[in-house]
Design a protein around this motif. Structure first.
Motif, PDB file in Angstrom:
ATOM      1  N   ILE A 200       1.361  -1.216   0.003  1.00  0.00           N
ATOM      2  CA  ILE A 200      -0.509   0.066  -0.133  1.00  0.00           C
ATOM      3  C   ILE A 200       0.959   1.020   0.633  1.00  0.00           C
ATOM      4  N   GLY A 201       1.711   1.338   1.054  1.00  0.00           N
ATOM      5  CA  GLY A 201       2.872   2.337   1.106  1.00  0.00           C
ATOM      6  C   GLY A 201       4.346   1.809   0.984  1.00  0.00           C
ATOM      7  N   ILE A 202       5.052   2.821  -0.034  1.00  0.00           N
ATOM      8  CA  ILE A 202       6.679   2.463   0.408  1.00  0.00           C
ATOM      9  C   ILE A 202       7.444   4.063   1.333  1.00  0.00           C
ATOM     10  N   ALA A 203       8.601   3.995   1.767  1.00  0.00           N
ATOM     11  CA  ALA A 203       9.072   4.614   1.791  1.00  0.00           C
ATOM     12  C   ALA A 203       8.711   5.910   1.879  1.00  0.00           C
ATOM     13  N   GLY A 204       8.187   7.211   2.928  1.00  0.00           N
ATOM     14  CA  GLY A 204       8.414   8.271   2.643  1.00  0.00           C
ATOM     15  C   GLY A 204       6.856   8.652   2.435  1.00  0.00           C
ATOM     16  N   ASP A 205       5.489   7.438   2.047  1.00  0.00           N
ATOM     17  CA  ASP A 205       4.386   7.575   2.400  1.00  0.00           C
ATOM     18  C   ASP A 205       3.589   7.666   3.993  1.00  0.00           C
ATOM     19  N   THR A 206       2.142   8.337   4.052  1.00  0.00           N
ATOM     20  CA  THR A 206       1.524   8.167   5.058  1.00  0.00           C
ATOM     21  C   THR A 206       0.712   7.758   4.855  1.00  0.00           C
ATOM     22  N   VAL A 207       0.435   6.385   5.454  1.00  0.00           N
ATOM     23  CA  VAL A 207      -0.660   5.699   5.157  1.00  0.00           C
ATOM     24  C   VAL A 207      -1.648   6.046   6.748  1.00  0.00           C
ATOM     25  N   GLU A 208      -2.842   6.182   5.821  1.00  0.00           N
ATOM     26  CA  GLU A 208      -4.153   6.692   7.288  1.00  0.00           C
ATOM     27  C   GLU A 208      -4.889   5.914   6.938  1.00  0.00           C
ATOM     28  N   ILE A 209      -5.450   4.887   7.705  1.00  0.00           N
ATOM     29  CA  ILE A 209      -7.372   4.555   8.050  1.00  0.00           C
ATOM     30  C   ILE A 209      -7.855   4.922   8.948  1.00  0.00           C
ATOM     31  N   LYS A 210      -9.342   5.714   8.131  1.00  0.00           N
ATOM     32  CA  LYS A 210     -10.361   6.197   8.699  1.00  0.00           C
ATOM     33  C   LYS A 210     -11.668   5.880   7.822  1.00  0.00           C
ATOM     34  N   ASN A 211     -13.126   6.113   9.218  1.00  0.00           N
ATOM     35  CA  ASN A 211     -13.902   5.814   7.812  1.00  0.00           C
ATOM     36  C   ASN A 211     -14.169   4.523   7.637  1.00  0.00           C
ATOM     37  N   GLY A 212     -13.611   3.358   7.255  1.00  0.00           N
ATOM     38  CA  GLY A 212     -13.233   2.623   7.158  1.00  0.00           C
ATOM     39  C   GLY A 212     -12.433   2.057   5.582  1.00  0.00           C
ATOM     40  N   HIS A 213     -11.228   3.164   5.474  1.00  0.00           N
ATOM     41  CA  HIS A 213     -10.744   3.652   3.821  1.00  0.00           C
ATOM     42  C   HIS A 213      -9.700   3.550   4.263  1.00  0.00           C
ATOM     43  N   VAL A 214      -8.891   3.620   3.136  1.00  0.00           N
ATOM     44  CA  VAL A 214      -7.478   3.755   3.467  1.00  0.00           C
ATOM     45  C   VAL A 214      -7.003   5.068   2.790  1.00  0.00           C
ATOM     46  N   TYR A 215      -6.435   6.029   2.945  1.00  0.00           N
ATOM     47  CA  TYR A 215      -5.921   7.501   2.716  1.00  0.00           C
ATOM     48  C   TYR A 215      -4.113   7.233   2.601  1.00  0.00           C
TER      49      TYR A 215
ATOM     50  N   ASN B  71      -1.175   9.556   1.578  1.00  0.00           N
ATOM     51  CA  ASN B  71      -0.877  11.010   1.574  1.00  0.00           C
ATOM     52  C   ASN B  71      -1.640  11.862   0.992  1.00  0.00           C
ATOM     53  N   GLY B  72      -3.049  11.642   2.179  1.00  0.00           N
ATOM     54  CA  GLY B  72      -3.876  12.366   2.127  1.00  0.00           C
ATOM     55  C   GLY B  72      -4.581  12.178   1.419  1.00  0.00           C
ATOM     56  N   SER B  73      -4.688  11.491   0.295  1.00  0.00           N
ATOM     57  CA  SER B  73      -5.352  10.702  -0.649  1.00  0.00           C
ATOM     58  C   SER B  73      -6.370   9.502  -0.357  1.00  0.00           C
ATOM     59  N   MET B  74      -7.776   9.680  -0.138  1.00  0.00           N
ATOM     60  CA  MET B  74      -8.120   7.655  -0.314  1.00  0.00           C
ATOM     61  C   MET B  74      -8.552   7.734  -1.657  1.00  0.00           C
ATOM     62  N   LEU B  75      -7.466   5.816  -1.123  1.00  0.00           N
ATOM     63  CA  LEU B  75      -6.865   4.929  -2.220  1.00  0.00           C
ATOM     64  C   LEU B  75      -8.440   4.502  -3.320  1.00  0.00           C
ATOM     65  N   ASN B  76      -8.181   4.186  -4.163  1.00  0.00           N
ATOM     66  CA  ASN B  76      -9.848   3.423  -4.867  1.00  0.00           C
ATOM     67  C   ASN B  76      -8.750   2.392  -4.571  1.00  0.00           C
ATOM     68  N   GLU B  77      -9.239   1.607  -3.881  1.00  0.00           N
ATOM     69  CA  GLU B  77      -9.604  -0.062  -3.774  1.00  0.00           C
ATOM     70  C   GLU B  77     -10.073  -1.303  -5.008  1.00  0.00           C
ATOM     71  N   SER B  78      -9.902  -0.623  -6.194  1.00  0.00           N
ATOM     72  CA  SER B  78     -11.007  -1.967  -6.835  1.00  0.00           C
ATOM     73  C   SER B  78     -11.209  -3.193  -6.214  1.00  0.00           C
ATOM     74  N   TYR B  79      -9.844  -3.799  -6.181  1.00  0.00           N
ATOM     75  CA  TYR B  79      -9.317  -5.164  -6.223  1.00  0.00           C
ATOM     76  C   TYR B  79     -10.112  -6.288  -4.550  1.00  0.00           C
ATOM     77  N   LEU B  80     -11.096  -4.687  -4.104  1.00  0.00           N
ATOM     78  CA  LEU B  80     -11.532  -5.096  -2.263  1.00  0.00           C
ATOM     79  C   LEU B  80     -13.054  -6.001  -2.710  1.00  0.00           C
ATOM     80  N   SER B  81     -13.585  -6.143  -1.922  1.00  0.00           N
ATOM     81  CA  SER B  81     -15.013  -6.738  -2.500  1.00  0.00           C
ATOM     82  C   SER B  81     -15.734  -5.636  -1.961  1.00  0.00           C
ATOM     83  N   SER B  82     -16.583  -5.625  -1.940  1.00  0.00           N
ATOM     84  CA  SER B  82     -18.087  -4.573  -2.675  1.00  0.00           C
ATOM     85  C   SER B  82     -18.318  -4.071  -0.442  1.00  0.00           C
ATOM     86  N   ASN B  83     -18.481  -5.660   0.158  1.00  0.00           N
ATOM     87  CA  ASN B  83     -18.799  -4.982   1.910  1.00  0.00           C
ATOM     88  C   ASN B  83     -16.770  -5.137   2.479  1.00  0.00           C
ATOM     89  N   ASN B  84     -16.089  -4.848   1.922  1.00  0.00           N
ATOM     90  CA  ASN B  84     -14.721  -4.552   2.885  1.00  0.00           C
ATOM     91  C   ASN B  84     -14.741  -3.377   3.535  1.00  0.00           C
TER      92      ASN B  84
END
Length: 175
Positions: free
Chosen positions: A86-101, A103-116
């Protein structure tokens, strides 16, 4: 035995030895086979899927976000885990409201199931990936022991990244 037969046997032995050395080097530094165990990468990968890993990029620390990697978990059983970077050196990964962000932007994780839903494993919900490390998550977030628990994974502990699923045959995929 005549000299011609001895020379021919010697030539075969040299050829076989060279082939074995090349195969060993290829397996050690270029490609390896891995079998998925457990549900932590569903729906992308399933138990007993067979993958081939490319090892050069992890040996040269050329790891990219989104790659599926195998790494030494360093647990008491000597287990190897398979997760997504998900993240490489220097990245900021944040988990909030059930989603992964990332570097401040919500990831589009199309590989996840819809209820994940992604939840932090502890009170910690923001991670800064240190140099020489990656942050990994399983695609089945409710059933995955990943960087939320293990912390950042050292690149030197990566054993390779998945390039192709070869079994089951009807789900063969190039990653």
């Amino acid at each position: 035995m005549n000299n011609k037969l001895i020379k021919e046997i010697k030539d075969y032995m040299i050829s076989i030895t060279v082939a074995l050395v090349i195969a060993l080097l290829f397996h050690t530094y270029v490609f390896a086979r891995a079998t998925v165990q457990g549900p932590s990468m569903q729906p992308t990968l399933h138990n007993n899927d067979i993958l081939f890993l490319e090892k050069i990029s992890t040996e040269t620390s050329n790891v990219k976000r989104g790659q599926i990697v195998v790494f030494d978990s360093k647990d008491e059983n000597g287990d190897y885990y398979i997760k997504r970077v998900i993240g490489i050196a220097g990245d900021t990964v944040e988990i909030k409201n059930g989603h992964v962000y990332l570097n401040g932007s919500m990831l589009n994780e199309s590989y996840l199931s819809s209820n994940n839903i992604t939840e932090p494993s502890t009170d910690e919900s923001k991670y800064i990936v240190p140099d020489g490390c990656v942050f990994v998550l399983g695609d089945n977030r409710t059933n995955s022991k990943d960087s939320r628990v293990l912390g950042p994974i050292k690149i030197k502990d990566l054993k390779g990244h998945a390039v192709v699923r070869v079994f089951p045959f009807n789900k063969a995929t190039v990653f």
